[in-house]
Design a protein around this motif. Structure first.
Motif, PDB file in Angstrom:
ATOM      1  N   TYR A  40      48.922  11.891  28.245  1.00 44.76           N
ATOM      2  CA  TYR A  40      49.695  13.082  28.607  1.00 44.76           C
ATOM      3  C   TYR A  40      49.781  14.061  27.442  1.00 44.76           C
ATOM      4  O   TYR A  40      49.531  15.260  27.588  1.00 44.76           O
ATOM      5  CB  TYR A  40      51.093  12.653  29.052  1.00 44.76           C
ATOM      6  CG  TYR A  40      52.072  13.782  29.188  1.00 44.76           C
ATOM      7  CD1 TYR A  40      51.949  14.707  30.205  1.00 44.76           C
ATOM      8  CD2 TYR A  40      53.129  13.912  28.296  1.00 44.76           C
ATOM      9  CE1 TYR A  40      52.857  15.746  30.339  1.00 44.76           C
ATOM     10  CE2 TYR A  40      54.040  14.941  28.421  1.00 44.76           C
ATOM     11  CZ  TYR A  40      53.906  15.857  29.437  1.00 44.76           C
ATOM     12  OH  TYR A  40      54.798  16.880  29.560  1.00 44.76           O
ATOM     13  N   ARG A  41      50.094  13.563  26.255  1.00 38.91           N
ATOM     14  CA  ARG A  41      50.201  14.433  25.070  1.00 38.91           C
ATOM     15  C   ARG A  41      48.840  15.025  24.700  1.00 38.91           C
ATOM     16  O   ARG A  41      48.750  16.170  24.271  1.00 38.91           O
ATOM     17  CB  ARG A  41      50.766  13.654  23.876  1.00 38.91           C
ATOM     18  CG  ARG A  41      52.180  13.213  24.076  1.00 38.91           C
ATOM     19  CD  ARG A  41      53.119  14.387  24.023  1.00 38.91           C
ATOM     20  NE  ARG A  41      54.473  13.937  24.318  1.00 38.91           N
ATOM     21  CZ  ARG A  41      55.419  14.718  24.747  1.00 38.91           C
ATOM     22  NH1 ARG A  41      55.200  15.994  24.931  1.00 38.91           N
ATOM     23  NH2 ARG A  41      56.605  14.244  25.010  1.00 38.91           N
ATOM     24  N   LEU A  85      48.201  17.938  27.043  1.00 39.00           N
ATOM     25  CA  LEU A  85      49.001  19.113  26.691  1.00 39.00           C
ATOM     26  C   LEU A  85      48.466  19.810  25.444  1.00 39.00           C
ATOM     27  O   LEU A  85      48.567  21.026  25.320  1.00 39.00           O
ATOM     28  CB  LEU A  85      50.468  18.734  26.477  1.00 39.00           C
ATOM     29  CG  LEU A  85      51.261  18.388  27.734  1.00 39.00           C
ATOM     30  CD1 LEU A  85      52.705  18.092  27.375  1.00 39.00           C
ATOM     31  CD2 LEU A  85      51.184  19.489  28.770  1.00 39.00           C
ATOM     32  N   ARG A 145      48.273  27.243  32.841  1.00 43.65           N
ATOM     33  CA  ARG A 145      49.737  27.100  32.885  1.00 43.65           C
ATOM     34  C   ARG A 145      50.190  26.282  34.100  1.00 43.65           C
ATOM     35  O   ARG A 145      51.087  25.454  34.015  1.00 43.65           O
ATOM     36  CB  ARG A 145      50.410  28.478  32.946  1.00 43.65           C
ATOM     37  CG  ARG A 145      50.644  29.064  31.594  1.00 43.65           C
ATOM     38  CD  ARG A 145      51.805  28.325  30.997  1.00 43.65           C
ATOM     39  NE  ARG A 145      52.284  29.058  29.848  1.00 43.65           N
ATOM     40  CZ  ARG A 145      52.715  28.462  28.768  1.00 43.65           C
ATOM     41  NH1 ARG A 145      52.707  27.165  28.694  1.00 43.65           N
ATOM     42  NH2 ARG A 145      53.156  29.159  27.760  1.00 43.65           N
ATOM     43  N   GLU A 165      49.608  22.649  33.532  1.00 42.21           N
ATOM     44  CA  GLU A 165      50.564  22.162  32.531  1.00 42.21           C
ATOM     45  C   GLU A 165      51.937  21.928  33.157  1.00 42.21           C
ATOM     46  O   GLU A 165      52.586  20.915  32.885  1.00 42.21           O
ATOM     47  CB  GLU A 165      50.666  23.188  31.398  1.00 42.21           C
ATOM     48  CG  GLU A 165      51.386  22.685  30.186  1.00 42.21           C
ATOM     49  CD  GLU A 165      51.327  23.676  29.045  1.00 42.21           C
ATOM     50  OE1 GLU A 165      52.359  23.838  28.370  1.00 42.21           O
ATOM     51  OE2 GLU A 165      50.261  24.286  28.838  1.00 42.21           O
ATOM     52  N   ARG A 166      52.366  22.846  34.025  1.00 45.16           N
ATOM     53  CA  ARG A 166      53.656  22.684  34.712  1.00 45.16           C
ATOM     54  C   ARG A 166      53.636  21.463  35.630  1.00 45.16           C
ATOM     55  O   ARG A 166      54.588  20.685  35.680  1.00 45.16           O
ATOM     56  CB  ARG A 166      53.990  23.934  35.526  1.00 45.16           C
ATOM     57  CG  ARG A 166      54.701  24.998  34.737  1.00 45.16           C
ATOM     58  CD  ARG A 166      55.361  26.029  35.650  1.00 45.16           C
ATOM     59  NE  ARG A 166      54.462  26.568  36.673  1.00 45.16           N
ATOM     60  CZ  ARG A 166      53.643  27.610  36.491  1.00 45.16           C
ATOM     61  NH1 ARG A 166      53.609  28.229  35.335  1.00 45.16           N
ATOM     62  NH2 ARG A 166      52.881  28.031  37.473  1.00 45.16           N
ATOM     63  N   THR A 199      53.967  18.378  33.579  1.00 48.00           N
ATOM     64  CA  THR A 199      55.331  18.252  33.060  1.00 48.00           C
ATOM     65  C   THR A 199      56.269  17.716  34.136  1.00 48.00           C
ATOM     66  O   THR A 199      57.089  16.840  33.869  1.00 48.00           O
ATOM     67  CB  THR A 199      55.834  19.604  32.528  1.00 48.00           C
ATOM     68  OG1 THR A 199      54.921  20.073  31.535  1.00 48.00           O
ATOM     69  CG2 THR A 199      57.213  19.482  31.910  1.00 48.00           C
ATOM     70  N   TRP A 227      55.449  14.065  34.567  1.00 50.36           N
ATOM     71  CA  TRP A 227      55.970  13.307  33.427  1.00 50.36           C
ATOM     72  C   TRP A 227      57.472  13.054  33.604  1.00 50.36           C
ATOM     73  O   TRP A 227      57.955  11.958  33.335  1.00 50.36           O
ATOM     74  CB  TRP A 227      55.704  14.073  32.134  1.00 50.36           C
ATOM     75  CG  TRP A 227      56.308  13.451  30.922  1.00 50.36           C
ATOM     76  CD1 TRP A 227      57.454  13.821  30.285  1.00 50.36           C
ATOM     77  CD2 TRP A 227      55.812  12.340  30.187  1.00 50.36           C
ATOM     78  NE1 TRP A 227      57.694  13.026  29.208  1.00 50.36           N
ATOM     79  CE2 TRP A 227      56.690  12.089  29.116  1.00 50.36           C
ATOM     80  CE3 TRP A 227      54.703  11.517  30.327  1.00 50.36           C
ATOM     81  CZ2 TRP A 227      56.507  11.073  28.205  1.00 50.36           C
ATOM     82  CZ3 TRP A 227      54.518  10.505  29.405  1.00 50.36           C
ATOM     83  CH2 TRP A 227      55.409  10.289  28.372  1.00 50.36           C
ATOM     84  N   ALA A 228      58.197  14.066  34.067  1.00 44.85           N
ATOM     85  CA  ALA A 228      59.641  13.928  34.262  1.00 44.85           C
ATOM     86  C   ALA A 228      59.960  12.933  35.382  1.00 44.85           C
ATOM     87  O   ALA A 228      61.011  12.288  35.366  1.00 44.85           O
ATOM     88  CB  ALA A 228      60.258  15.288  34.574  1.00 44.85           C
TER      89      ALA A 228
END
Length: 88
Positions: A31-32, A35, A41, A44-45, A48, A51-52
């Motif tokens: 994941y990192r 990113l 974008r 990327e969203r 994210t 990931w949350a």
């Protein structure tokens, strides 16, 4: 699990005679690494938000439950055939 597991990537491999020297970068999760790369974008969203939504403990428990289910279904009891036991 790959989303959470840090990995070191091989950056350099040098051979000096019979000896091989390997150099690795700093361990990062996939994941990192994503990113850090060039991403749109929107992607990327989405990452994210994903990931949350990941809960490591719940994920671990679900995997263990699935493994137990597979183990239970994979082992079948041995049933002796009644005629064969009489013949012996």
């Amino acid at each position: 699990m790959n989303f959470l597991h840090p990995v070191r990537k091989l950056t350099e491999k040098v051979r000096r005679g019979a000896r091989i020297t390997r150099r690795y970068d700093v361990a990062q999760t996939p994941y990192r690494r994503l990113l850090a790369s060039v991403l749109p974008r929107k992607t990327e969203r989405q990452l994210t938000f994903r990931w949350a939504a990941v809960h490591p403990l719940r994920l671990k428990l679900e995997i263990e439950s699935a493994q137990r289910t597979l183990a239970e279904r994979g082992v079948r009891p041995v049933i002796a055939h009644p005629l064969r036991s009489e013949e012996l």
